[in-house]
Design a protein around this motif. Structure first.
Motif, mmCIF file in Angstrom:
data_model
loop_
_atom_site.group_PDB
_atom_site.id
_atom_site.type_symbol
_atom_site.label_atom_id
_atom_site.label_comp_id
_atom_site.label_asym_id
_atom_site.label_seq_id
_atom_site.Cartn_x
_atom_site.Cartn_y
_atom_site.Cartn_z
ATOM 1 N N THR A 41 23.911 -45.528 -39.520
ATOM 2 C CA THR A 41 23.824 -46.822 -38.709
ATOM 3 C C THR A 41 23.502 -46.561 -37.577
ATOM 4 O OG1 THR A 41 26.364 -46.883 -38.468
ATOM 5 C CG2 THR A 41 25.243 -48.426 -40.268
ATOM 6 N N HIS A 42 24.005 -45.349 -36.877
ATOM 7 C CA HIS A 42 23.647 -44.978 -35.579
ATOM 8 C C HIS A 42 22.070 -44.511 -35.480
ATOM 9 C CE1 HIS A 42 27.710 -44.758 -35.464
ATOM 10 N NE2 HIS A 42 27.821 -45.153 -34.158
ATOM 11 N N VAL A 43 21.630 -43.917 -36.681
ATOM 12 C CA VAL A 43 20.195 -43.648 -36.599
ATOM 13 C C VAL A 43 19.266 -44.810 -36.824
ATOM 14 C CG1 VAL A 43 18.284 -42.365 -37.788
ATOM 15 C CG2 VAL A 43 20.757 -41.370 -37.359
ATOM 16 N N ALA A 44 19.729 -45.661 -37.533
ATOM 17 C CA ALA A 44 18.901 -47.029 -37.995
ATOM 18 C C ALA A 44 18.860 -47.921 -36.625
ATOM 19 C CB ALA A 44 19.641 -47.712 -39.204
ATOM 20 N N GLU A 45 19.700 -47.907 -35.999
ATOM 21 C CA GLU A 45 19.811 -48.740 -34.716
ATOM 22 C C GLU A 45 19.144 -48.053 -33.491
ATOM 23 O OE1 GLU A 45 23.635 -49.485 -34.065
ATOM 24 O OE2 GLU A 45 23.966 -50.752 -35.663
ATOM 25 N N HIS A 46 18.636 -46.691 -33.630
ATOM 26 C CA HIS A 46 17.975 -45.831 -32.473
ATOM 27 C C HIS A 46 16.595 -46.221 -32.185
ATOM 28 C CE1 HIS A 46 17.835 -42.739 -29.582
ATOM 29 N NE2 HIS A 46 19.051 -42.730 -30.141
ATOM 30 N N GLU A 57 18.978 -46.226 -47.544
ATOM 31 C CA GLU A 57 20.226 -47.319 -47.500
ATOM 32 C C GLU A 57 20.619 -46.765 -46.188
ATOM 33 O OE1 GLU A 57 22.636 -47.543 -51.056
ATOM 34 O OE2 GLU A 57 21.283 -46.093 -51.948
ATOM 35 N N VAL A 58 21.006 -47.966 -45.413
ATOM 36 C CA VAL A 58 21.710 -47.589 -44.008
ATOM 37 C C VAL A 58 23.216 -47.974 -44.404
ATOM 38 C CG1 VAL A 58 21.856 -48.562 -41.915
ATOM 39 C CG2 VAL A 58 19.501 -48.431 -42.943
ATOM 40 N N LEU A 59 24.012 -46.977 -43.785
ATOM 41 C CA LEU A 59 25.538 -47.143 -43.991
ATOM 42 C C LEU A 59 26.192 -46.291 -43.152
ATOM 43 C CD1 LEU A 59 26.997 -45.304 -47.159
ATOM 44 C CD2 LEU A 59 24.555 -45.521 -46.623
#
Length: 170
Positions: free
Chosen positions: A131-136, A164-166
């Protein structure tokens, strides 16, 4: 030393073949040439002034169940560690999960060790994006080779076909 970022589609010579074929689908992807001796995350970040929380690593995990081995790519910020034996193993419903041997990862991806990236991976591989990567807004990742790095948005990684984001830290 400053990185000279250019659109990745203009310098596909700096990408592994499977990455060069996939990068056109990633809006805003940029590539920069680096010293291949400095491809490992800590050395790269120190030399080129990129912080560890701007850099994301791709690790290949081999998940086993019932004599079958499946591979998955996990994207984590360089400041974090993927929970292979907890989160990843349970998510894949595997009996055992471990980092894939280097020779297997290189052969299966068509990329160099230290440059493996989620772009251009075999189509049946899940890509687990933390999730931290997806939000970056922008992360620096491998390019498939050790002589360059890619910069892409976390949203672009999260939007990959098999992504998949988790939360991968457990």
């Amino acid at each position: 030393m400053a990185l000279n970022w250019v659109p990745a589609t203009e310098r596909t010579d700096l990408l592994a073949d499977p990455v060069a074929q996939a990068v056109g689908d990633i809006e805003g992807a940029e590539v920069a040439e680096i010293d291949p001796e400095l491809a490992d995350t800590a050395a790269f970040c120190e030399r080129y002034g990129v912080t560890l929380d701007e850099s994301a690593n791709c690790v290949v995990v081999a998940a086993k169940r019932g004599g079958e081995t499946r591979y998955v790519a996990c994207m984590m910020l360089a400041t974090m560690r993927v929970d292979v034996n907890g989160v990843v193993r349970r998510h894949l419903d595997a009996r055992k999960a471990s980092f894939a041997p280097m020779a297997d990862a290189v052969e299966l991806t068509g990329m160099e060790y230290g440059g493996i990236t989620p772009l251009g991976l075999p189509g049946d591989w899940p890509i687990l994006v933390d999730t931290h990567v997806a939000e970056h807004p922008r992360v620096v990742i491998g390019s498939g080779v050790r002589r360059s790095k890619l910069a892409v948005s976390g949203a672009a990684l999260a939007g990959l076909k098999s992504a998949e984001v988790l939360p991968l830290t457990g």
